[in-house]
Write an enzyme that holds these catalytic residues in place. Sequence first.
Site, PDB file in Angstrom:
ATOM      1  N   SER A 289       0.772  -1.113   0.077  1.00 53.70           N
ATOM      2  CA  SER A 289       0.020  -0.086  -0.084  1.00 53.70           C
ATOM      3  C   SER A 289       0.638   1.233   0.226  1.00 53.70           C
ATOM      4  O   SER A 289       2.211   1.219  -0.102  1.00 53.70           O
ATOM      5  CB  SER A 289      -1.102   0.105   1.026  1.00 53.70           C
ATOM      6  N   LYS A 290       0.512   2.019   0.076  1.00 54.12           N
ATOM      7  CA  LYS A 290       0.971   3.681  -0.475  1.00 54.12           C
ATOM      8  C   LYS A 290       1.655   3.707   1.338  1.00 54.12           C
ATOM      9  O   LYS A 290       2.618   4.186   1.134  1.00 54.12           O
ATOM     10  CB  LYS A 290      -0.555   4.606  -0.948  1.00 54.12           C
ATOM     11  N   ARG A 291       0.701   3.913   2.239  1.00 53.38           N
ATOM     12  CA  ARG A 291       1.530   4.030   3.240  1.00 53.38           C
ATOM     13  C   ARG A 291       2.948   2.837   3.432  1.00 53.38           C
ATOM     14  O   ARG A 291       3.600   3.471   3.861  1.00 53.38           O
ATOM     15  CB  ARG A 291       0.708   3.026   4.414  1.00 53.38           C
TER      16      ARG A 291
END
Length: 533
Positions: A289-291
């Site tokens: 994910s972007k995180r």
Amino acid sequence: MCIRSYRFVTSNLVIYWVHLCPMSKKVRLRFAPSPTGGLHLGGVRTVLYNYLFARQHGGEFILRIEDTDQTRYVSGAEEYIIDCLKWCGLEPDEGPHKGGPFGPYRQSERKVLGIYEKYARQLVEQGYAYYAFDTPEELEQMREKFKTPENPSPQYGHTLRHRMRNSLHLPDDETQQLLAAGTPYTIRIKVDPGQQISFTDMIRGEVTFSTDGIDDKVLLKADGMPTYHLAVVVDDFLMEISHAFRGEEWLPSAPVHILLWRYLFGEDKMPKWAHLPLILKPDGNGKLSKRDGDRLGFPVFAMNWTDPKTGEAATGFRERGFLPQAFVNLLAALGWNDGTNQELYTIDELIEKFSMDRVHKSGAKFDFEKAKWFNHEWIKQLPVTAYSPLVKALFDEQGIPTEATHFEKILELVKDRCTVLPDFIPNAGFFFQRPATIDLAAFQPKWTPAKQLFFVELIRQWQLEQGWDSHTLETGFKEMAAAATIKPGELLLPLRIMLVGGKFGPHVFDIVALLGRQETIDRVKHVLSLMPA
RNA sequence: GCCGCGUUGGUCAAUCGGUUAAGACGCCUCCCUUUCACGGAGGAAUGAGGGGUUCGACUCCCCUACGCGGUACCA
């Protein structure tokens, strides 16, 4: 198409062609993102595999925007996606930005045409679907009420639908009344239990589901928009999609889509499916994910993306200094290989060698180190002219003047030591402007009056020097060192530091040659003036 | 919980019943380089567990474990 070919073909062939026509479907693939945010690595890889397969088979690649969820719509996301595809060199043949014979290519625009509603009603008439009047609150109550430890998420399906408010279980006149009164409703597919649904996935082989566990998915929402389930099958049919490649997260809903194909258009017309493995986070488990990117310090989007609502920004591979060729290459290699040891592929080689049956079944953890390796290889292998404008733009941004006539020669000289484009700044910046700091400490302790004298003499010699090429400069330098009875090694490091500011960079005399006489002398003089006399 | 998919070194992975189980990234050592890289030569490190089938299993089957995905009027 058949008709057009007719005229140009001899009668014998016509029979053959007409006979084959319904069977040999034109290869058409689509990428169908929702415009909800940045384009993720996994998304680009899905695009890539679609694109490669389409190109390999002389088919078409279509972009379709699945903007059926108005609550999640993000303005600018569609343009962003198109820009990403363009940067990657994976441009669609048809799409909302360029039209095509199967438009419109946005589902919100197709909805207005009544396309989905027509098929949804047809399903109701055929008894394959029904009206459901339950409000979101009622659905919530149902889930709460029937929730048990064994079944934490009860489904709206054959076990429960008789307790809900729908046209299957309400008296007919009540249904008609509700409809006439304009009560909001959804249309849900009626899934009968006790059936096995199988299909052949191009990556996984035969996959089987039982209808027992499949709920009555909403097909048409209360706002008249189709859900993904209805929209994909209707549009894949209408757009004559021959192969549908999508992420693995869709596998569980494939049986719903198959049912819909069966009811609406016939399973024989269904595209061939392939469910691509997911790209996983490097550490731990789960989807990347972007995180994870933020946390671990690498991009997960193709290009920079700023969410217009939250203002949250994410960097992209492009801005991080990746070459599109490398980006595409590394994505292709994440989950696919051709069985040889080759790792570096141009897009044309990929088109030639790609094959769906060599795509992995399992997800791959993303490794940023390996990604950088790909970029490094591409920087080394490509002629610098392929990316020198990009590098120049980077220097411009930094306010570093690059008027030097040898710009590309300089890049050529240092490209081996650059992994991403911004690496050119520390590695070549000193050619364009004097080093901001000079690591005097690296040679000052061993500095002697004799060395000082050597450099003074060196300047005098260089002012008279006839040729100014790396090789003669080097021999001249060594001769002088011998005459001064100083080991060249004692002098080389100081010279390097005078010119570049530190212990790095290419061969010293290559630097001297490219820097030019005046600039070289000026830099040496400057450092000499810093030394205690 | 249920359904589905998956599981070869730290990571990407080859193998499609018989190999000393490739190769790449990363890591370590050495060489090259009177800098740093690049390059070259080596090294450490792998079949989730248990049952079968078979003369023979990383490869086929079953079970277990673990992971992932789904279980929304999101896609």
